[in-house]
Design a protein around this motif. Structure first.
Motif, PDB file in Angstrom:
ATOM      1  N   GLY A 104       0.783  -1.228   0.000  1.00  0.00           N
ATOM      2  CA  GLY A 104       0.000   0.000   0.000  1.00  0.00           C
ATOM      3  C   GLY A 104       0.810   1.270   0.000  1.00  0.00           C
ATOM      4  N   ALA A 105       2.124   1.174  -0.168  1.00  0.00           N
ATOM      5  CA  ALA A 105       2.985   2.358  -0.113  1.00  0.00           C
ATOM      6  C   ALA A 105       3.663   2.592  -1.458  1.00  0.00           C
ATOM      7  N   LEU A 106       3.702   3.839  -1.883  1.00  0.00           N
ATOM      8  CA  LEU A 106       4.427   4.256  -3.076  1.00  0.00           C
ATOM      9  C   LEU A 106       5.212   5.523  -2.754  1.00  0.00           C
ATOM     10  N   VAL A 107       6.137   5.841  -3.632  1.00  0.00           N
ATOM     11  CA  VAL A 107       6.885   7.094  -3.546  1.00  0.00           C
ATOM     12  C   VAL A 107       6.764   7.791  -4.886  1.00  0.00           C
ATOM     13  N   LEU A 108       6.457   9.093  -4.858  1.00  0.00           N
ATOM     14  CA  LEU A 108       6.435   9.880  -6.080  1.00  0.00           C
ATOM     15  C   LEU A 108       7.755  10.627  -6.222  1.00  0.00           C
ATOM     16  N   VAL A 109       8.295  10.635  -7.440  1.00  0.00           N
ATOM     17  CA  VAL A 109       9.577  11.284  -7.728  1.00  0.00           C
ATOM     18  C   VAL A 109       9.389  12.231  -8.905  1.00  0.00           C
ATOM     19  N   ASP A 110       9.885  13.434  -8.775  1.00  0.00           N
ATOM     20  CA  ASP A 110       9.776  14.431  -9.851  1.00  0.00           C
ATOM     21  C   ASP A 110      10.547  13.947 -11.072  1.00  0.00           C
ATOM     22  N   THR A 111       9.907  13.976 -12.226  1.00  0.00           N
ATOM     23  CA  THR A 111      10.527  13.443 -13.445  1.00  0.00           C
ATOM     24  C   THR A 111      11.681  14.298 -13.937  1.00  0.00           C
ATOM     25  N   ALA A 112      11.696  15.578 -13.583  1.00  0.00           N
ATOM     26  CA  ALA A 112      12.748  16.469 -14.071  1.00  0.00           C
ATOM     27  C   ALA A 112      13.908  16.578 -13.086  1.00  0.00           C
ATOM     28  N   THR A 113      13.604  16.801 -11.813  1.00  0.00           N
ATOM     29  CA  THR A 113      14.652  17.020 -10.823  1.00  0.00           C
ATOM     30  C   THR A 113      15.092  15.752 -10.118  1.00  0.00           C
ATOM     31  N   HIS A 114      14.261  14.698 -10.205  1.00  0.00           N
ATOM     32  CA  HIS A 114      14.508  13.423  -9.524  1.00  0.00           C
ATOM     33  C   HIS A 114      14.483  13.555  -8.001  1.00  0.00           C
ATOM     34  N   ARG A 115      13.849  14.608  -7.507  1.00  0.00           N
ATOM     35  CA  ARG A 115      13.666  14.755  -6.072  1.00  0.00           C
ATOM     36  C   ARG A 115      12.488  13.902  -5.604  1.00  0.00           C
ATOM     37  N   THR A 116      12.589  13.372  -4.404  1.00  0.00           N
ATOM     38  CA  THR A 116      11.460  12.676  -3.812  1.00  0.00           C
ATOM     39  C   THR A 116      10.357  13.693  -3.558  1.00  0.00           C
ATOM     40  N   ALA A 117       9.176  13.449  -4.133  1.00  0.00           N
ATOM     41  CA  ALA A 117       8.092  14.446  -4.082  1.00  0.00           C
ATOM     42  C   ALA A 117       7.049  14.127  -3.025  1.00  0.00           C
ATOM     43  N   ALA A 118       6.750  12.840  -2.814  1.00  0.00           N
ATOM     44  CA  ALA A 118       5.671  12.516  -1.875  1.00  0.00           C
ATOM     45  C   ALA A 118       5.763  11.077  -1.406  1.00  0.00           C
ATOM     46  N   ALA A 119       5.302  10.857  -0.196  1.00  0.00           N
ATOM     47  CA  ALA A 119       5.035   9.516   0.305  1.00  0.00           C
ATOM     48  C   ALA A 119       3.540   9.260   0.082  1.00  0.00           C
ATOM     49  N   VAL A 120       3.215   8.149  -0.550  1.00  0.00           N
ATOM     50  CA  VAL A 120       1.839   7.848  -0.949  1.00  0.00           C
ATOM     51  C   VAL A 120       1.337   6.633  -0.196  1.00  0.00           C
ATOM     52  N   LEU A 121       0.171   6.761   0.412  1.00  0.00           N
ATOM     53  CA  LEU A 121      -0.454   5.666   1.150  1.00  0.00           C
ATOM     54  C   LEU A 121      -1.801   5.374   0.504  1.00  0.00           C
TER      55      LEU A 121
END
Length: 437
Positions: free
Chosen positions: A418-435
């Motif tokens: 049930g967990a995902l991580v969103l990553v910015d496609t341009a900067t490759h920064r971690t954008a969000a923790a997704v539940l």
């Protein structure tokens, strides 16, 4: 005693070893607002439990006395600024248990590091600085970061939540101050639906109620913080759920390979359920089916595996399986292309609808588009407010459209699926923790 000798343990090593054979290590984090004393608390735990080398203690002297916070602040920037930036992991043991401690940063801009630490923790100790609160007020207003970290720990399904009211030695009438702060914490926990194990008064600087209890101080007669931690349960492995394993590495057969006539081995950590030879599995993506011929452990011995164990699987047929694919119990985890989720937004740029990100699920990367922002959670009032964007460190509910289907489950049912991580496609920064909801 030489300078590299470990300060003597209070426990007999033989008894410690025998206990560790049957006790699992507790992985916990300290969190809360900045300068609440998290690093000092961990330093006090390490020193008073006799888990610090003498030369280490000599290396953190300031003004002739040890600065306990420096035992965990290892980065140069942390020591220069007197703050915690990255998560510092420390290890120690008592006669009853092993501990793995994560010192999470309190600054709002480093919330992403706190989320990372909490995602695998068995317990969270949220510190509350008594000197920062108006203890004379009828209704004490808790700091926003105290509330945010407690909510994040609950969202991340940290099994045990403990509030530690620190620096009570520095306030007048400590007993009255603790009673008022405890009432405020209990009201907040009830309003937010948080299950709190305990609320403990302490002074990390003086060592009161950290390792040894301070009798009747603040009218508190419960255990010390360390005694409480020794009795907290470890998060149970999801062994009763249907089998799921994200493939992390594919081992190709070599001339020396004797496993199942040179078939490939698919290595990964079992995310849910259990696996044994003869068990049927399906592959995501692709949907092909196979039967497990052999289950290898970390020393390449055959047997079975359960949730939390790292295993290698040999299948009865050659399939196109790569890193990032999932091996699943047939029909148990139907894939989804659209998911409703709670997100802890960690990027410096606000989240807006229709933006596309990389989503990481297990070891699989897929494109994900935020199609709708349902609302934002007000961490002060706990109200769900309408929102067109999520600011840095905000918590909200969104809808994600996935480019490829993923075998997700609600986070309340499975922390791994049930967990995902969103990553910015341009900067490759971690954008969000997704539940997943």
């Amino acid at each position: 005693m030489t300078t590299t000798t470990l300060i003597a343990s209070r426990a007999d090593p033989a008894s410690v070893t025998s206990q560790f054979d049957s006790e699992s290590a507790l992985r916990f984090i300290t969190c809360g607002s900045v300068d609440d004393g998290k690093s000092t608390l961990i330093g006090r735990l390490l020193v008073d439990s006799r888990s610090v080398l003498q030369d280490q203690l000599a290396g953190v002297q300031r003004g002739g006395a040890p600065d306990l916070a420096l035992l965990t602040d290892g980065l140069a920037a942390e020591r220069e600024q007197g703050i915690t930036i990255d998560v510092a992991w420390r290890y120690f043991a008592t006669a009853r248990r092993k501990f793995i401690i994560g010192d999470a940063p309190g600054h709002e801009q480093y919330t992403r590091n706190m989320v990372t630490a909490a995602s695998g923790a068995d317990a969270a100790v949220v510190l509350v600085d008594a000197t920062k609160l108006d203890v004379a007020a009828a209704d004490i207003a808790l700091l926003a970061q105290t509330r945010r970290h407690a909510l994040l720990a609950a969202l991340l399904r940290v099994p045990s939540l403990v509030f530690a009211v620190n620096k009570l030695d520095a306030v007048p009438d400590a007993a009255s101050a603790f009673a008022r702060i405890r009432a405020a914490l209990q009201a907040f926990a009830q309003e937010a639906g948080l299950a709190v194990r305990a609320i403990v008064p302490l002074s990390a600087l003086q060592g009161w109620n950290v390792v040894e209890p301070r009798a009747d101080w603040c009218d508190y007669r419960g255990p010390s913080l360390l005694a409480l931690l020794e009795d907290l349960p470890v998060a149970a492995a999801p062994v009763d759920e249907p089998f799921a394993l994200p493939v992390q590495w594919v081992e190709k057969p070599s001339a020396q390979t004797e496993i199942a006539q040179g078939r490939r081995v698919f290595w990964g950590r079992v995310a849910a359920g259990a696996v044994a030879p003869g068990q049927a599995v399906t592959v995501l993506p692709g949907g092909q089916s196979a039967t497990v011929m052999q289950v290898l452990d970390h020393v390449r011995q055959g047997g079975s595996g359960r949730a939390g164990a790292s295993v290698g699987l040999v299948l009865d047929r050659e399939l196109d399986i790569s890193r990032g694919d999932w091996l699943l119990a047939p029909g148990a985890h139907p894939p989804a292309r659209e998911i409703e989720a709670t997100v802890a937004w960690l990027d410096d740029e606000p989240l807006t609808a229709q933006r596309v990100y990389w989503a990481l699920h297990g070891h699989r990367w897929v494109k994900a588009r935020v199609t709708h922002i349902a609302h934002r959670l007000n961490v002060d009032t706990l109200a769900e407010e309408e929102a067109s964007e999520l600011a840095p460190n905000a918590i909200g509910h969104v809808t994600l459209a996935l480019q490829e289907p993923l075998a997700v489950r609600p986070y309340t049912a499975s922390r791994a699926l049930g967990a995902l991580v969103l990553v910015d496609t341009a900067t490759h920064r971690t954008a969000a923790a997704v539940l997943v909801r």
